[in-house]
Enzyme design. Structure first.
Site, PDB file in Angstrom:
ATOM      1  N   ARG A 172      -7.690  -1.769   4.270  1.00 30.51           N
ATOM      2  CA  ARG A 172      -7.676  -0.346   4.599  1.00 30.51           C
ATOM      3  C   ARG A 172      -9.069   0.149   4.996  1.00 30.51           C
ATOM      4  NH1 ARG A 172      -6.475   4.943   0.739  1.00 30.51           N
ATOM      5  NH2 ARG A 172      -5.544   6.274   2.338  1.00 30.51           N
ATOM      6  N   SER A 210      -5.252   9.512   6.645  1.00 34.79           N
ATOM      7  CA  SER A 210      -4.682   8.252   6.191  1.00 34.79           C
ATOM      8  C   SER A 210      -3.847   8.566   4.959  1.00 34.79           C
ATOM      9  CB  SER A 210      -5.789   7.243   5.844  1.00 34.79           C
ATOM     10  OG  SER A 210      -5.237   6.021   5.396  1.00 34.79           O
ATOM     11  N   SER A 211      -2.552   8.291   5.041  1.00 36.72           N
ATOM     12  CA  SER A 211      -1.623   8.691   3.975  1.00 36.72           C
ATOM     13  C   SER A 211      -1.873   7.920   2.693  1.00 36.72           C
ATOM     14  CB  SER A 211      -0.177   8.467   4.429  1.00 36.72           C
ATOM     15  OG  SER A 211       0.118   9.219   5.574  1.00 36.72           O
ATOM     16  N   MET A 212      -1.339   8.441   1.601  1.00 36.42           N
ATOM     17  CA  MET A 212      -1.404   7.727   0.329  1.00 36.42           C
ATOM     18  C   MET A 212      -0.767   6.354   0.486  1.00 36.42           C
ATOM     19  SD  MET A 212      -0.274  10.729  -2.356  1.00 36.42           S
ATOM     20  CE  MET A 212      -0.315   9.575  -3.739  1.00 36.42           C
ATOM     21  N   PRO A 213      -1.426   5.280   0.058  1.00 33.39           N
ATOM     22  CA  PRO A 213      -0.827   3.942   0.176  1.00 33.39           C
ATOM     23  C   PRO A 213       0.547   3.826  -0.477  1.00 33.39           C
ATOM     24  CG  PRO A 213      -3.168   3.748  -0.254  1.00 33.39           C
ATOM     25  CD  PRO A 213      -2.837   5.217  -0.373  1.00 33.39           C
TER      26      PRO A 213
END
Length: 369
Positions: free
Chosen positions: A42, A91-94
């Site tokens: 990431r 960037s979204s929450m994993p």
């Protein structure tokens, strides 16, 4: 200062911990997607982000480098693009990414369109799982797609990265077995329905939850919502579209009693119904020491605004009584037993789009773009 190799090694150790946390929480259960999250770093797709003050937290800034490295390996959303001071990409929450990728229900050989490229991290996960030739990703701004394309190429991945209006999909490469939308929709664009075959599906945030919509006929699609919330930035179709609406002047009227308490506006299940029944709202909260709402301001693009005060009264101004609409939604919510998103479904036709509660013949709400 760490070398790039040292940084990658440090990041790899943190990534192992992040992936294990996703597994332990039940957000990552498919071995193929676990392999993707373990293999795709990431940190290479999020070289910087903005904190809540708008400050840049970056890998190449010695003062913020350690904070950056920790944050990109935590289960949190990170704002990565701002337009005129407003957050417009992230960037979204994993954990949410993992749930969405598993909910996409892909198998080898499937062709996928992603609407909302963002940093390129999600496209990298898709390309790792399915191969470059099987992934098309699109976003509205070259300021977003250009860096994403470069990051993907630097990692040896080359899905097709396009700049354009995601609401129109990309018909040149259609049909797609799956379409994955990573920005909030108010309704499902019919162009996306056209670009999946019969039994193909679209996974998209409608309001504040994920809907999995399957095409069942000529411009007819239907499906259900998945459990849990899904909070995404809205689909942008231009330079300023999708940015928060500026707050109108606060009401100067005296407050009135309300049957909608402050605690209810923090209930994710109720907020999902609000996102469907009274869409397009922007919220500000007053929080106590435990970060629970004690008051709020909420407004709509038409200039309507309501203020919930600390004494439990509410005042409204603008062309409609906004808080009254929220009270009506709350009555429906309580009357139905406080339903979560999994009790709702959607039907999409060329003429209408509706979200229904419990059954297609139950309470329903029209969706409009």
């Amino acid at each position: 200062m760490s070398t790039e190799t040292g940084l990658d090694q440090e990041a790899a150790q943190l990534r192992v911990k992040l992936v294990q946390a996703l597994v332990d929480a039940g957000d990552l259960t498919d071995p193929a997607w676990r392999d993707a999250f373990e293999s795709v770093p990431r940190h290479t797709y999020v070289p910087y982000f903005y904190d809540h003050t708008g400050r840049t937290i970056a890998a190449d800034d010695p003062e913020t480098r350690d904070q950056w490295l920790r944050a990109v390996h935590e289960n949190r959303q990170l704002v990565t693009h701002r337009t005129d001071g407003s957050a417009t990409s992230s960037s979204s929450m994993p954990s949410l990414m993992a749930r969405m990728l598993e909910a996409l229900q892909v198998t080898n050989g499937m062709h996928v369109l992603e609407v909302g490229t963002g940093t390129g991290y999600n496209a990298a996960l898709l390309a790792h799982r399915l191969g470059d030739a099987s992934v098309v990703t699109i976003d509205v701004s070259s300021d977003i797609t250009g860096p994403a394309r470069e990051r993907l190429a630097a990692a040896g991945l080359r899905p097709l990265v396009l700049t354009g209006d995601g609401a129109f999909g990309w018909p040149d490469k259609a049909p797609y077995d799956r379409i994955m939308v990573t920005c909030r929709l108010r309704a499902v664009p019919l162009e996306l329905v056209r670009q999946v075959p019969l039994d193909g599906s679209i996974l998209a945030p409608l309001g504040n939850a994920l809907a999995r919509i399957r095409r069942v006929g000529a411009l007819v699609a239907q499906g259900r919502f998945l459990p849990g919330g899904a909070f995404f930035m809205p689909l942008r179709r231009g330079a300023v579209d999708g940015q928060p609406t500026r707050r109108p002047a606060l009401p100067d009227a005296l407050g009135r009693p309300t049957r909608l308490p402050a605690a209810a506006i923090a209930d994710n299940d109720f907020r999902f119904l609000v996102s469907i029944a009274v869409p397009g709202l922007t919220w500000q909260y007053d929080l106590d020491d435990e970060r629970k709402p004690t008051g709020a301001r909420v407004w709509a693009p038409d200039g309507s605004i309501a203020q919930l005060k600390a004494d439990g009264t509410v005042a409204e101004a603008g062309p409609r009584n906004l808080w009254s609409a929220l009270e009506g939604a709350y009555d429906t919510f309580l009357g139905a037993g406080a339903p979560g998103p999994e009790r709702y479904g959607a039907v999409i036709t060329e003429a209408t789009q509706r979200v229904w509660l419990d059954t297609p013949g139950g309470p329903s709400w029209a969706l409009t773009q």
